[in-house]
Design a protein around this motif. Sequence first.
Motif, mmCIF file in Angstrom:
data_model
loop_
_atom_site.group_PDB
_atom_site.id
_atom_site.type_symbol
_atom_site.label_atom_id
_atom_site.label_comp_id
_atom_site.label_asym_id
_atom_site.label_seq_id
_atom_site.Cartn_x
_atom_site.Cartn_y
_atom_site.Cartn_z
ATOM 1 N N GLN A 119 0.414 19.909 -58.912
ATOM 2 C CA GLN A 119 0.012 19.851 -60.329
ATOM 3 C C GLN A 119 0.148 18.406 -60.830
ATOM 4 O O GLN A 119 -0.597 17.976 -61.681
ATOM 5 C CB GLN A 119 0.877 20.791 -61.174
ATOM 6 N N ASN A 120 1.153 17.690 -60.281
ATOM 7 C CA ASN A 120 1.324 16.263 -60.597
ATOM 8 C C ASN A 120 0.632 15.445 -59.499
ATOM 9 O O ASN A 120 1.082 15.451 -58.364
ATOM 10 C CB ASN A 120 2.805 15.856 -60.585
ATOM 11 N N ASP A 148 -2.263 24.543 -67.810
ATOM 12 C CA ASP A 148 -1.415 25.726 -67.720
ATOM 13 C C ASP A 148 -1.896 26.751 -68.731
ATOM 14 O O ASP A 148 -2.739 26.457 -69.575
ATOM 15 C CB ASP A 148 0.050 25.341 -68.005
ATOM 16 N N GLN A 149 -1.310 27.947 -68.659
ATOM 17 C CA GLN A 149 -1.762 28.986 -69.569
ATOM 18 C C GLN A 149 -1.380 28.643 -71.021
ATOM 19 O O GLN A 149 -0.394 27.946 -71.250
ATOM 20 C CB GLN A 149 -1.118 30.305 -69.173
ATOM 21 N N ASP A 173 6.308 14.964 -73.744
ATOM 22 C CA ASP A 173 6.340 15.929 -72.648
ATOM 23 C C ASP A 173 7.633 15.834 -71.836
ATOM 24 O O ASP A 173 7.709 15.100 -70.852
ATOM 25 C CB ASP A 173 5.121 15.673 -71.745
ATOM 26 N N TYR A 174 8.617 16.581 -72.272
ATOM 27 C CA TYR A 174 9.881 16.595 -71.525
ATOM 28 C C TYR A 174 9.788 17.470 -70.278
ATOM 29 O O TYR A 174 10.612 17.368 -69.372
ATOM 30 C CB TYR A 174 11.025 17.095 -72.416
ATOM 31 N N GLY A 175 8.800 18.349 -70.244
ATOM 32 C CA GLY A 175 8.719 19.286 -69.123
ATOM 33 C C GLY A 175 8.028 18.699 -67.898
ATOM 34 O O GLY A 175 8.085 19.271 -66.815
ATOM 35 N N CYS A 176 7.371 17.545 -68.065
ATOM 36 C CA CYS A 176 6.638 16.967 -66.932
ATOM 37 C C CYS A 176 7.641 16.346 -65.961
ATOM 38 O O CYS A 176 8.454 15.508 -66.340
ATOM 39 C CB CYS A 176 5.666 15.897 -67.426
ATOM 40 N N MET A 177 7.560 16.761 -64.712
ATOM 41 C CA MET A 177 8.528 16.267 -63.730
ATOM 42 C C MET A 177 8.023 15.034 -62.996
ATOM 43 O O MET A 177 8.714 14.501 -62.134
ATOM 44 C CB MET A 177 8.864 17.362 -62.723
ATOM 45 N N LEU A 178 6.811 14.605 -63.317
ATOM 46 C CA LEU A 178 6.324 13.355 -62.731
ATOM 47 C C LEU A 178 6.933 12.222 -63.549
ATOM 48 O O LEU A 178 6.449 11.873 -64.625
ATOM 49 C CB LEU A 178 4.792 13.318 -62.795
ATOM 50 N N ARG A 179 8.058 11.700 -63.051
ATOM 51 C CA ARG A 179 8.821 10.718 -63.823
ATOM 52 C C ARG A 179 9.428 9.673 -62.896
ATOM 53 O O ARG A 179 9.601 9.936 -61.698
ATOM 54 C CB ARG A 179 9.977 11.401 -64.573
ATOM 55 N N ALA A 180 9.782 8.528 -63.454
ATOM 56 C CA ALA A 180 10.459 7.491 -62.655
ATOM 57 C C ALA A 180 11.714 7.042 -63.387
ATOM 58 O O ALA A 180 11.720 6.953 -64.621
ATOM 59 C CB ALA A 180 9.520 6.310 -62.446
ATOM 60 N N TYR A 181 12.776 6.812 -62.610
ATOM 61 C CA TYR A 181 14.063 6.412 -63.189
ATOM 62 C C TYR A 181 14.618 5.223 -62.426
ATOM 63 O O TYR A 181 14.494 5.166 -61.203
ATOM 64 C CB TYR A 181 15.101 7.538 -63.050
ATOM 65 N N ARG A 182 15.291 4.343 -63.143
ATOM 66 C CA ARG A 182 16.013 3.270 -62.459
ATOM 67 C C ARG A 182 17.317 3.811 -61.892
ATOM 68 O O ARG A 182 17.864 4.792 -62.365
ATOM 69 C CB ARG A 182 16.314 2.135 -63.438
ATOM 70 N N ARG A 183 17.814 3.114 -60.870
ATOM 71 C CA ARG A 183 18.999 3.585 -60.142
ATOM 72 C C ARG A 183 20.196 3.912 -61.057
ATOM 73 O O ARG A 183 20.852 4.923 -60.884
ATOM 74 C CB ARG A 183 19.398 2.501 -59.129
ATOM 75 N N HIS A 184 20.477 3.037 -62.029
ATOM 76 C CA HIS A 184 21.700 3.248 -62.817
ATOM 77 C C HIS A 184 21.638 4.554 -63.617
ATOM 78 O O HIS A 184 22.652 5.189 -63.851
ATOM 79 C CB HIS A 184 22.003 2.040 -63.716
ATOM 80 N N ILE A 185 20.430 4.956 -63.986
ATOM 81 C CA ILE A 185 20.274 6.227 -64.719
ATOM 82 C C ILE A 185 20.595 7.384 -63.769
ATOM 83 O O ILE A 185 21.335 8.319 -64.107
ATOM 84 C CB ILE A 185 18.825 6.362 -65.253
ATOM 85 N N HIS A 217 -3.093 16.155 -64.730
ATOM 86 C CA HIS A 217 -2.419 17.408 -64.427
ATOM 87 C C HIS A 217 -3.458 18.370 -63.888
ATOM 88 O O HIS A 217 -4.523 18.522 -64.465
ATOM 89 C CB HIS A 217 -1.763 17.975 -65.699
ATOM 90 N N ASP A 218 -3.143 18.966 -62.750
ATOM 91 C CA ASP A 218 -4.105 19.882 -62.127
ATOM 92 C C ASP A 218 -3.549 21.289 -62.121
ATOM 93 O O ASP A 218 -2.362 21.503 -62.341
ATOM 94 C CB ASP A 218 -4.375 19.438 -60.683
ATOM 95 N N GLN A 219 -4.443 22.222 -61.793
ATOM 96 C CA GLN A 219 -3.948 23.586 -61.613
ATOM 97 C C GLN A 219 -3.149 23.613 -60.326
ATOM 98 O O GLN A 219 -3.345 22.786 -59.438
ATOM 99 C CB GLN A 219 -5.132 24.530 -61.516
ATOM 100 N N ARG A 220 -2.233 24.552 -60.249
ATOM 101 C CA ARG A 220 -1.446 24.738 -59.044
ATOM 102 C C ARG A 220 -2.399 24.887 -57.844
ATOM 103 O O ARG A 220 -3.337 25.683 -57.911
ATOM 104 C CB ARG A 220 -0.622 26.011 -59.227
#
Length: 334
Positions: A119-120, A148-149, A173-185, A217-220
């Motif tokens: 989906q991502n 999504d529905q 969009d807090y629900g989107c799991m396509l994310r990047a974080y720096r190491r300290h976070i 964002h794509d369908q599953r």
Amino acid sequence: MASTPSRINAASRLSIAEQQAKPPMTVSIVIPVYNEAANLTALWQRLSAVAAQLPDWEVVFVDDGSRDDSLKLLSQIAAENDHVKVIELARNFGQHAALLAGFRECRGEVVVTLDADLQNPPEEIPRLLEQIEAGNDVVGGWRAERQDQPYRRLASRLHNRVTSLIVGVPMHDYGCMLRAYRRHIIETVIQCDEKAAFIPALANSFAKNVTEIRVGHDQRAGGHSKYNLLRLAQLSLNLLTGFSLLPIQILSLTGIAIALLDIAFAGLLGAHRLIYGPQQEGAMWTLFAVLFFFVGLLFLALGLIGEYVGRIYMEVRRRPTYLVRAVHDGRGRP
Ligand code: UDP
Ligand code: MG
């Protein structure tokens, strides 16, 4: 999308000399997997093509107790690729616990998370990295055209409003799991070791510079969603009670307001009696209505208190959030 390392570096606005002096950034891509056998081959094809353009990278798949062929497929991928590691959890612990397990095993200066169901789009990863190089601690994906529905989209809108409020970092969009974080976070999130963590919100509460970019964002691609309404509601409740005392504070304030109203109501009844004398008609039903209101409120209060006590109970039990059964990688382990 043809994103190259040079394109990533261009975004950081560093001089060529500075770019050459900088060691390549290690990127870890962490993917939780639960019964995704139908998607893994296509995912790996697309992901490896994108990752190959990065200077230094690894992919950490976390098998969250899959009952299909996911683990077998992942082990094959790991056996053929030095860049891949598979963490096998002992049973299904949930997406966020799986992510935590991945965070503990990864070593990247930047950590990207991604769902396994395609989906991502993995092709968006270089765009996230551009934003990290531009100085952000966290980069969130925003599924502007979400596939999504309708009920999921509606629930998500509400979820984002509430999360933005309690975390204090507004995001679409807090629900989107396509994310990047720096190491300290990531290090701080690991240290929290929360039993019912909601990673994007937890991470944002430690970040100084947070941004979000629109992502596709794509369908599953195959299989079906692991979240039904009940599981989504549980996630939202976890988030609400896990981040703030606001619900319980609202309840206390409501209690005070009701008590004040009650005093006014009693005054009104007293005055009515003085002016018109005692009357019976209608009073019983009013009392019923008032009673039911209070019973409802009491149940709500009990539920909320129970929620907090439950969380304390989960923490003091100190049971592990997840259990790793084995780690498979390209060097012949386990
Ligand atoms: N997932 C997981 N453990 C779970 C539920 C989900 O590791 O208990 C993974 C799943 O395999 C996928 C990601 O989390 O990679 C998101 O799950 P899903 O696509 O079902 O969620 P949705 O997109 O419907 O919100
Ligand atoms: Mg999905």
